[in-house]
Design a protein around this motif. Structure first.
Motif, PDB file in Angstrom:
ATOM      1  N   LEU B  97      -4.872  -9.900  -7.717  1.00  0.00           N
ATOM      2  CA  LEU B  97      -4.052  -8.524  -7.525  1.00  0.00           C
ATOM      3  C   LEU B  97      -5.248  -7.449  -7.515  1.00  0.00           C
ATOM      4  CD1 LEU B  97      -0.709  -9.211  -9.167  1.00  0.00           C
ATOM      5  CD2 LEU B  97      -1.113  -9.129  -6.620  1.00  0.00           C
ATOM      6  N   GLU B  98      -5.778  -7.243  -8.654  1.00  0.00           N
ATOM      7  CA  GLU B  98      -6.646  -6.053  -8.826  1.00  0.00           C
ATOM      8  C   GLU B  98      -7.695  -6.153  -7.752  1.00  0.00           C
ATOM      9  OE1 GLU B  98      -8.118  -5.931 -12.871  1.00  0.00           O
ATOM     10  OE2 GLU B  98      -6.075  -5.598 -13.694  1.00  0.00           O
ATOM     11  N   PHE B  99      -8.204  -7.256  -7.546  1.00  0.00           N
ATOM     12  CA  PHE B  99      -9.383  -7.458  -6.511  1.00  0.00           C
ATOM     13  C   PHE B  99      -9.016  -6.933  -5.192  1.00  0.00           C
ATOM     14  CE2 PHE B  99     -11.357  -9.757  -3.115  1.00  0.00           C
ATOM     15  CZ  PHE B  99     -12.737  -9.243  -3.058  1.00  0.00           C
ATOM     16  N   TRP B 100      -7.631  -7.454  -4.453  1.00  0.00           N
ATOM     17  CA  TRP B 100      -7.364  -7.272  -3.462  1.00  0.00           C
ATOM     18  C   TRP B 100      -6.680  -5.717  -3.226  1.00  0.00           C
ATOM     19  CZ3 TRP B 100      -9.075  -9.800   0.245  1.00  0.00           C
ATOM     20  CH2 TRP B 100      -9.231 -11.466   0.211  1.00  0.00           C
ATOM     21  N   GLY B 101      -6.419  -4.975  -4.438  1.00  0.00           N
ATOM     22  CA  GLY B 101      -6.007  -3.760  -4.444  1.00  0.00           C
ATOM     23  C   GLY B 101      -7.126  -2.873  -4.411  1.00  0.00           C
ATOM     24  N   LYS B 112      -5.207  -1.522 -11.430  1.00  0.00           N
ATOM     25  CA  LYS B 112      -4.648  -2.078 -12.589  1.00  0.00           C
ATOM     26  C   LYS B 112      -3.398  -2.025 -12.811  1.00  0.00           C
ATOM     27  CE  LYS B 112      -8.666  -2.938 -15.818  1.00  0.00           C
ATOM     28  NZ  LYS B 112      -9.712  -2.420 -15.538  1.00  0.00           N
ATOM     29  N   SER B 113      -2.962  -0.588 -12.504  1.00  0.00           N
ATOM     30  CA  SER B 113      -1.578  -0.311 -12.977  1.00  0.00           C
ATOM     31  C   SER B 113      -0.771  -0.654 -11.783  1.00  0.00           C
ATOM     32  CB  SER B 113      -1.369   1.263 -12.984  1.00  0.00           C
ATOM     33  OG  SER B 113      -1.973   1.807 -11.813  1.00  0.00           O
ATOM     34  N   ARG B 114      -1.215  -0.899 -10.629  1.00  0.00           N
ATOM     35  CA  ARG B 114      -0.348  -1.320  -9.443  1.00  0.00           C
ATOM     36  C   ARG B 114      -0.150  -2.794  -9.835  1.00  0.00           C
ATOM     37  NH1 ARG B 114       3.716  -1.047  -6.470  1.00  0.00           N
ATOM     38  NH2 ARG B 114       3.501  -1.689  -4.425  1.00  0.00           N
ATOM     39  N   ALA B 115      -1.112  -3.565 -10.168  1.00  0.00           N
ATOM     40  CA  ALA B 115      -0.941  -4.973 -10.400  1.00  0.00           C
ATOM     41  C   ALA B 115       0.072  -5.282 -11.564  1.00  0.00           C
ATOM     42  CB  ALA B 115      -2.279  -5.581 -10.965  1.00  0.00           C
ATOM     43  N   THR B 116       0.006  -4.456 -12.472  1.00  0.00           N
ATOM     44  CA  THR B 116       1.262  -4.470 -13.577  1.00  0.00           C
ATOM     45  C   THR B 116       2.349  -4.661 -13.080  1.00  0.00           C
ATOM     46  OG1 THR B 116      -0.411  -3.666 -15.018  1.00  0.00           O
ATOM     47  CG2 THR B 116       1.793  -3.769 -16.015  1.00  0.00           C
ATOM     48  N   GLU B 117       2.635  -3.419 -12.069  1.00  0.00           N
ATOM     49  CA  GLU B 117       3.931  -3.317 -11.444  1.00  0.00           C
ATOM     50  C   GLU B 117       4.163  -4.593 -10.657  1.00  0.00           C
ATOM     51  OE1 GLU B 117       3.111   1.398 -10.546  1.00  0.00           O
ATOM     52  OE2 GLU B 117       4.346   0.249  -8.846  1.00  0.00           O
ATOM     53  N   LEU B 118       3.408  -4.858  -9.874  1.00  0.00           N
ATOM     54  CA  LEU B 118       3.683  -6.060  -9.019  1.00  0.00           C
ATOM     55  C   LEU B 118       3.942  -7.336  -9.552  1.00  0.00           C
ATOM     56  CD1 LEU B 118       1.603  -5.388  -5.791  1.00  0.00           C
ATOM     57  CD2 LEU B 118       3.769  -5.644  -5.869  1.00  0.00           C
ATOM     58  N   LEU B 119       3.157  -7.675 -10.580  1.00  0.00           N
ATOM     59  CA  LEU B 119       3.371  -8.783 -11.635  1.00  0.00           C
ATOM     60  C   LEU B 119       4.806  -8.797 -12.118  1.00  0.00           C
ATOM     61  CD1 LEU B 119       0.079  -8.914 -13.244  1.00  0.00           C
ATOM     62  CD2 LEU B 119       0.786 -10.762 -11.926  1.00  0.00           C
ATOM     63  N   GLU B 120       5.241  -7.562 -12.448  1.00  0.00           N
ATOM     64  CA  GLU B 120       6.645  -7.429 -12.861  1.00  0.00           C
ATOM     65  C   GLU B 120       7.728  -7.594 -11.804  1.00  0.00           C
ATOM     66  OE1 GLU B 120       7.310  -6.367 -16.100  1.00  0.00           O
ATOM     67  OE2 GLU B 120       9.493  -6.424 -15.727  1.00  0.00           O
ATOM     68  N   ALA B 121       7.328  -7.120 -10.761  1.00  0.00           N
ATOM     69  CA  ALA B 121       8.549  -7.108  -9.553  1.00  0.00           C
ATOM     70  C   ALA B 121       8.456  -8.710  -9.113  1.00  0.00           C
ATOM     71  CB  ALA B 121       8.082  -6.431  -8.357  1.00  0.00           C
ATOM     72  N   LEU B 149       0.531  -5.896  -1.004  1.00  0.00           N
ATOM     73  CA  LEU B 149       1.406  -5.161  -1.333  1.00  0.00           C
ATOM     74  C   LEU B 149       0.609  -3.850  -2.288  1.00  0.00           C
ATOM     75  CD1 LEU B 149       4.460  -7.119  -1.902  1.00  0.00           C
ATOM     76  CD2 LEU B 149       3.897  -5.898   0.263  1.00  0.00           C
ATOM     77  N   LEU B 150      -0.450  -4.172  -2.709  1.00  0.00           N
ATOM     78  CA  LEU B 150      -1.153  -3.324  -3.708  1.00  0.00           C
ATOM     79  C   LEU B 150      -0.956  -1.549  -3.375  1.00  0.00           C
ATOM     80  CD1 LEU B 150      -2.483  -4.247  -6.570  1.00  0.00           C
ATOM     81  CD2 LEU B 150      -2.057  -6.050  -5.032  1.00  0.00           C
ATOM     82  N   HIS B 151      -1.553  -1.595  -2.022  1.00  0.00           N
ATOM     83  CA  HIS B 151      -1.562   0.015  -1.388  1.00  0.00           C
ATOM     84  C   HIS B 151      -0.360   0.389  -0.961  1.00  0.00           C
ATOM     85  CE1 HIS B 151      -2.150  -2.996   1.872  1.00  0.00           C
ATOM     86  NE2 HIS B 151      -2.376  -1.877   2.453  1.00  0.00           N
ATOM     87  N   ARG B 152       0.842  -0.169  -1.180  1.00  0.00           N
ATOM     88  CA  ARG B 152       2.099   0.066  -0.645  1.00  0.00           C
ATOM     89  C   ARG B 152       2.015   0.444   0.939  1.00  0.00           C
ATOM     90  NH1 ARG B 152       2.328   2.721  -5.761  1.00  0.00           N
ATOM     91  NH2 ARG B 152       4.146   2.041  -6.918  1.00  0.00           N
ATOM     92  N   PRO B 153       1.681  -0.636   1.525  1.00  0.00           N
ATOM     93  CA  PRO B 153       1.345  -0.499   3.082  1.00  0.00           C
ATOM     94  C   PRO B 153       2.974  -0.068   3.833  1.00  0.00           C
ATOM     95  CG  PRO B 153       1.743  -2.691   2.618  1.00  0.00           C
ATOM     96  CD  PRO B 153       1.604  -2.037   1.271  1.00  0.00           C
TER      97      PRO B 153
END
Lengths: 378, 310
Positions: B97-101, B112-121, B149-153
């Motif tokens: 997730l972090e790499f693709w972000g 990193k923070s977005r990956a944490t959110e997405l792992l949760e979701a 979805l990392l960059h909230r498309p």
């Protein structure tokens, strides 16, 4: 630029997730460096060979021992009598050597040929023997002068005092014209490093690009805001980082464990190898872009790198190869990399003589990089 | 305003017209389903929208700007979930997730923070540190989706995101996509699963052999069949010829005819019981007549003459 770095760092992380990477990057090349260096070892420094010689000292007085020390000072490799088979020549100091010299009579030291020994080695031994005998006569004359020209009253202490004095006139001998042939670890380290650097970067680069195209990762990268050039440069940068790790490991092990003298210009050695890593990485990405099957990519990379290694002088010194092979090496990055490295490591050159090989390698790198960018596809 | 507008898209590979004059649009908060069998041209259409392929003709407009006038801008707006699992199996879910972000343009901290959110979701937090190759098929599909979805498309292209996973994992993914739709993301969703298109999509385009045969809401597509119910008549129909039956084709539309089954819809506003009487009076020995609501498969059947499942 950020994305190039991100892609490169990610690829480096992926390479080191594979256990086989450690074997191919470190264990295998190290084993080859050791065995080839051991098999290809020459006596002494390549620029100052010391062919082995066997000395039979039949003299029981101090002049025989003094002559042995002088032979050693002149660069003679004196063999243990149990190892007589490997000697290139034999020297015999007669039984009455000290008595005759002290009596002011001439004594003849014997010099014997051994079957099967190299002529060049015999010549080196003869030169050093002559130099040792001249030095010995000079020391005796100087010591005799101190005893009012009475050689019979020279003591061992007096003679050794004279021998310790530095020569008023010294000979500074260097190779002119043809350079010495690199040998031992000084040959096997750069040779195998060049071969395995090229082979590993081609295989890792080619196989990873082919695999990522097969599983759709390249296509996924291309739907991100990343240009094709950034993608290619990122892949090559990752491979160069991998190469840098291998280069660093082998230079440290070469110097600290194998005792290879890397010459006075280690930054130039490193730069030459990094440019070769650029060539290898670019060729890997190019092969991975052109061929779809990973098996085919790996097979081709092994074949091409082994051929380039053999023809470029990684396995044997080009100096002993026929002129045709020496000409072929001029068309290969391995040939030019080793040309530069031997200049820097074995011949102790400064940066100057390594500039042309470096420029040629840069041309190889640029060409391979442009071709990789041209043929890179999803 | 539509977030994605596709106009007259055309792509041919040698003599094969992979995509032939396809036009549609996707609005914010809408799921547009592109429904068709394998090889219909769905992936080729997505490849052209995401810039992997250049169309031979036609135009892709993303957020009002033609794609090829500024591809990088369009790519920053969209997220693409490919059909294959295009992830690094040797890396952990979090590392992926972090790499693709970062590839999508996020800083390392944001990734990193977005990956944490997405792992949760995506309910993958407890497996975040495990390498992806140890994941189940459904978990891999979720990470594959999360990586886009990392960059909230604003625009999400999903190319058959539920292929090859078990029903429960599919339901989880569909639920997650519904939550994205609710947040205003415009979604183009390709599938060959009828139920997914029926339950998830606002509007559906039916594609076959590269051509968009029909599009509309589920209701609009069903109405193309002439009503909200179909009659399925079972009989020995080997020798039967409905066109020779007296006035039959003026009262019914034939959706499908096989040796054992005749599927028809009634033309005009007719009472179902009257239609049943009519069918039972046909000059064949009727074994059974049932009523059913028309499905997308029936629409596809009517449009192409074959079932989507074939």
């Amino acid at each position: 630029m950020k994305r190039i770095l991100d892609i490169g760092h990610n690829d480096l992380r992926l390479f080191f997730k594979s256990k086989s990477a450690y074997i191919w990057l470190f264990a295998m090349p190290l084993a080859f460096v050791y065995f080839m260096g051991f098999a290809n070892r020459g006596p002494g420094d390549p620029s100052n060979r010391r062919p082995p010689v066997l000395v039979e000292n039949n003299d029981t007085n101090f002049l025989g021992r003094a002559l042995l020390d002088e032979l050693d000072t002149q660069g003679m490799w004196l063999l243990d009598p149990t190892n007589r088979e490997s000697a290139a020549r034999m020297i015999r100091i007669p039984e009455d050597f000290s008595r005759r010299v002290m009596a002011g009579e001439q004594s003849k030291v014997g010099f014997f040929k051994r079957d099967g020994s190299a002529k060049s080695d015999a010549m080196l031994i003869e030169v050093r023997l002559v130099r040792a005998l001249i030095a010995m006569n000079s020391h005796l004359l100087e010591a005799a002068a101190q005893t009012d020209n009475a050689p019979e009253s020279i003591t061992e202490e007096q003679l050794r005092e004279v021998m310790k004095k530095p020569n008023p006139v010294a000979l500074d001998a260097k190779f002119a014209g043809r350079k010495p042939v690199p040998s031992g670890f000084a040959f096997s380290l750069p040779g195998n490093l060049v071969l395995y650097l090229l082979m590993n970067l081609m295989i890792f680069g080619g196989a990873s690009v082919a695999a990522e195209r097969r599983n759709g990762v390249i296509r996924r990268l291309m739907v991100h805001p990343v240009t094709n050039l950034e993608l290619v440069m990122g892949k090559i940068y990752g491979l160069m980082l991998l190469g840098a790790v291998q280069i660093g490991f082998f230079l440290v092990v070469g110097k600290l464990v194998l005792g290879v003298n890397l010459g006075a210009n280690v930054p130039a050695v490193t730069l030459t190898l990094l440019v070769l890593a650029w060539v290898g990485g670019s060729l890997g990405v190019l092969v991975g872009s052109v061929f779809a099957s990973e098996d085919r990519v790996v097979g081709l990379c092994v074949l091409v790198s082994l051929l380039m290694g053999a023809l470029g002088g990684c396995w044997w010194p080009l100096e002993i190869a026929p002129p045709t092979l020496q000409k072929i090496a001029l068309f290969l990055p391995t040939g030019w990399a080793l040309k530069g490295l031997h200049q820097l490591i074995s011949f102790g050159s400064g940066f100057g003589p390594a500039v042309i090989p470096l420029i040629v390698l840069l041309v190889f790198g640029l060409s391979a990089n442009l071709l990789a960018a041209r043929f890179f596809r999803s | 305003m539509s977030l994605l507008r596709v106009q007259g898209l055309f792509k041919a590979f040698a003599a094969i017209r992979a995509v032939d004059s396809v036009s549609f649009e996707v609005r914010p908060g809408e799921v547009y389903g592109l429904l068709g069998p394998n090889g219909a041209g769905k992936t080729t259409t997505i490849s052209m929208i995401s810039g992997l392929l250049k169309p031979d003709a036609g135009e892709v407009v993303v957020a009002g700007t033609p794609f090829w006038s500024d591809p990088q801008k369009a790519k920053r707006i969209m997220g693409v979930v490919p059909q294959e699992l295009a992830i690094y199996e040797e890396l952990t879910g979090r590392e992926n997730l972090e790499f693709w972000g970062r590839m999508a343009g996020l800083s390392s901290g944001d990734a990193k923070s977005r990956a944490t959110e997405l792992l949760e979701a995506l309910t993958l937090t407890d497996r975040a540190k495990d390498v992806v190759k140890t994941y189940s098929g459904g978990m891999k599909r979720r990470i594959n989706l999360g990586c886009a979805l990392l960059h909230r498309p604003q625009l999400l292209l999903l190319d058959e995101p539920t292929v090859g996973i078990d029903p429960q994992a599919r339901l989880n993914i569909l639920e997650f996509i519904r939550s994205l739709r609710a947040s205003g993301t415009a979604i183009l969703y390709t599938t060959h699963y009828l139920e997914e298109a029926e339950t998830l999509c606002h509007r559906i385009g039916i594609i076959d052999h590269g051509r968009l045969l029909a599009e509309g809401t589920l209701k609009e597509l069903q109405e193309r069949l002439g009503g909200d119910r179909l009659f399925v008549l079972e009989a020995d129909l080997k020798e039967a010829a409905p066109e020779s039956w007296d006035g039959f084709l003026s009262r019914f539309r034939v959706i499908q005819k096989t040796e054992r089954q005749l599927v028809v819809s009634a033309l005009g506003a007719r009472d179902p019981s009257e239609c049943l009487k009519d069918l039972l009076g046909l000059p064949v020995r009727v074994e059974n007549v049932t009523l059913k609501r028309p499905s997308l498969n029936d629409v596809f059947l009517q449009l192409t003459g074959r079932e989507l499942r074939e």
